[in-house]
Structure formats: C-alpha cells, structure tokens
Scaffold this motif. Structure first.
Motif, PDB file in Angstrom:
ATOM      1  N   GLN A   7      50.036  77.153 -34.400  1.00 60.83           N
ATOM      2  CA  GLN A   7      51.067  77.916 -33.694  1.00 60.83           C
ATOM      3  C   GLN A   7      50.557  79.335 -33.386  1.00 60.83           C
ATOM      4  N   GLN A  10      48.209  79.140 -30.550  1.00 61.36           N
ATOM      5  CA  GLN A  10      48.962  78.877 -29.311  1.00 61.36           C
ATOM      6  C   GLN A  10      49.647  80.155 -28.797  1.00 61.36           C
ATOM      7  N   TRP A  11      50.175  80.956 -29.738  1.00 60.02           N
ATOM      8  CA  TRP A  11      50.807  82.221 -29.324  1.00 60.02           C
ATOM      9  C   TRP A  11      49.798  83.146 -28.646  1.00 60.02           C
ATOM     10  N   LYS A  12      48.539  83.128 -29.125  1.00 57.59           N
ATOM     11  CA  LYS A  12      47.516  83.942 -28.446  1.00 57.59           C
ATOM     12  C   LYS A  12      47.365  83.451 -27.003  1.00 57.59           C
ATOM     13  N   GLN A  13      47.259  82.123 -26.869  1.00 57.79           N
ATOM     14  CA  GLN A  13      47.057  81.570 -25.527  1.00 57.79           C
ATOM     15  C   GLN A  13      48.236  81.915 -24.609  1.00 57.79           C
ATOM     16  N   GLN A  14      49.435  81.957 -25.192  1.00 61.56           N
ATOM     17  CA  GLN A  14      50.645  82.243 -24.401  1.00 61.56           C
ATOM     18  C   GLN A  14      50.897  83.739 -24.252  1.00 61.56           C
ATOM     19  N   LYS A  15      50.037  84.560 -24.856  1.00 57.16           N
ATOM     20  CA  LYS A  15      50.189  86.020 -24.860  1.00 57.16           C
ATOM     21  C   LYS A  15      51.516  86.458 -25.477  1.00 57.16           C
ATOM     22  N   ARG A  16      51.930  85.761 -26.511  1.00 58.83           N
ATOM     23  CA  ARG A  16      53.150  86.101 -27.239  1.00 58.83           C
ATOM     24  C   ARG A  16      52.701  86.823 -28.509  1.00 58.83           C
ATOM     25  N   ASP A 208      46.184  90.597 -30.387  1.00 55.29           N
ATOM     26  CA  ASP A 208      47.155  89.511 -30.177  1.00 55.29           C
ATOM     27  C   ASP A 208      48.389  89.672 -31.063  1.00 55.29           C
TER      28      ASP A 208
END
Ligand code: KIV
Length: 256
Positions: A7, A10-16, A208
């Motif tokens: 998770q 994934q947040w890095k990839q989503q820039k969250r 991130d």
C-alpha cells in the motif's frame, strides 16, 4: 484496512503523501492511529522522552517494552520499530534483534540507520529472511559522535554518497527510506530515482511522505530540531492543568 508495504508503494505511485509520526505508548498510539496516521514508528528518539540526552543509551529491551504498548493501540497504521544503537553491529546480531522485534511486539518492520557497504549486506540478509526493513540515511542520530546533528548532503561529494546509499538500500530490498535533514534538492533527486517511498524529516517537500517526532509537534519536547513544526504547546497546557488542580486541592475546592 491495515496499511501494508504494498500500500505504501502504491501511494508513492499515486502521489498520495504518506503521513508518519512516532509513538512511545498505548495512549499516543491509539490517538495517532484513530486520527488516520499511515505509519507509526517506535523511533529510538523515544530515548529523549525517557530522559536520555541522545538516542545511544536506549536498549533493545526498552524498545520492545514500549513497542508492545504501541502495538496494542494500533489497528490500521503500519508499525515500524527502530533497532537501537549497538543491536545490529553484524548480521547475526541484527537478525537476532530484528526477529525479537517482530516476534515479541507484533510490529511489521524494523528500521536501521546507515547505508554503508556492511549495512547494505546486513539489510539484504534481513530482507532475504523475510523481515521488512526501512532504511534511514542523511542525518543518522546514532552516529551523532561522528557526524553531529548538522544537515547532510550539502557538498556535491556528500550528496552523491547519500544518493548512492539510497540506491543501494533499494537494491538490498528496503520497502521505504527515511531521509533525515538533507537538502530538499537531494531529497527530490532520491525520491525521483527510487521506486520505493521516501519519508522525509527535515528534507523538504518533495519526499513521498513526512515523519516528525510526536513529542516535538505536540510541544512536549524540551527543545525541537530546527525543521520540526510545533502544532500545539502541551507543556503549557499540562502545566496550567496541574497548577489549577494543585490550587484546588490546596484550597480544598477539589473534590467538591
Ligand atoms: O527515532 C526516530 O524518531 C526517527 C525519526 C526521526 C525518523 O528515526
């Protein structure tokens, strides 16, 4: 849903942006977790909450005792525990310490400071043994007597050294890296280069995620590092409450 290493990536990839804070007991952990903090770190900065002057004296047993209390307060956040100074000097000792943390506290991962060659080898072995590891480069407070507490990565040479350490840590299998007190430009370069999340502390806005020491943001620490933001002054609030209580007891106004 409890936060996982997948998770976080994934947040890095989503820039969250990833929100991280430190905790040292059940009550604080419960508050942070319920407030939606994504990653809770039982950092060895807890040494200061326990009255030590640096992070060096805190022991593995002290970390385990507090981490167990924190675990009881955390339902959703990803829980990481620092291996304290002197408990991961070689691969065998690191393995023993990390296994104790995971088995005895129920934390999901350990964090180790440093990115020099021997540390990379140690981390690779922990990861191969199924232990999730978080890296930590830049200002590494366990090396205070070697590097002080000043900002790292200011010269081109130092900046390149830290970038290479971060790359080597990713190759060794860490799931995330703390970047402490380095220039914002270097943190941006590392963040762009790596596919795992960078969690900054005094490393600018381009990481991130961000982590701070909870006693600093709450105004409980006697002094904070220059990059910490104090969101409330609990020292003042607690002092006022204790003074009011003391007065009421002395004047026989409490209990009513
Ligand atoms: O010990 C700690 O709290 C830490 C954070 C400052 C990242 O390592």
């Amino acid at each position: 849903m409890p936060v996982t290493t997948q998770q976080l990536i994934q947040w890095k990839q989503q820039k969250r942006s990833i929100v991280a804070l430190t905790a040292w007991d059940y009550a604080i952990a419960q508050i942070l977790d319920a407030a939606g903090v994504d990653l809770i770190l039982v950092g060895d900065s807890m040494a200061v909450v326990l009255g030590y002057e640096t992070t060096l004296p805190i022991t593995l047993d002290e970390m385990l005792y507090h981490a167990k209390a924190v675990r009881r307060g955390v339902k959703r956040a990803f829980l990481v525990v620092d291996l304290p100074f002197g408990t991961y000097q070689d691969i065998q000792q690191a393995m023993h310490s990390a296994v104790r943390v995971l088995k005895e506290t129920g934390a999901q991962a350990v964090k180790l400071e440093g990115g020099y060659a021997a540390m990379i080898e140690t981390i690779a072995r922990l990861v191969q043994a199924g232990i999730p590891v978080m890296g930590h480069v830049g200002l590494t407070p366990q090396s205070i007597h070697q590097i002080g507490l000043r900002q790292q990565g200011k010269s081109e040479e130092d900046s390149e050294r830290i970038l290479n350490q971060a790359i080597a840590l990713e190759q060794a299998g860490v799931f995330a890296i703390v970047l402490e007190h380095i220039t914002a430009d270097l943190a941006m370069q590392i963040t762009q280069k790596l596919s795992i999340p960078t969690i900054g502390i005094g490393a600018g806005v381009h990481c991130d995620g961000q982590v701070l020491v909870t006693s600093d943001i709450l105004g409980l620490s006697e002094k904070q590092p220059p990059f910490a933001k104090v969101y409330t002054n609990l020292r003042e609030t607690i002092t006022k409450a204790v003074q009011e209580y003391s007065l009421e007891v002395r004047e026989k106004k409490f209990p009513e």
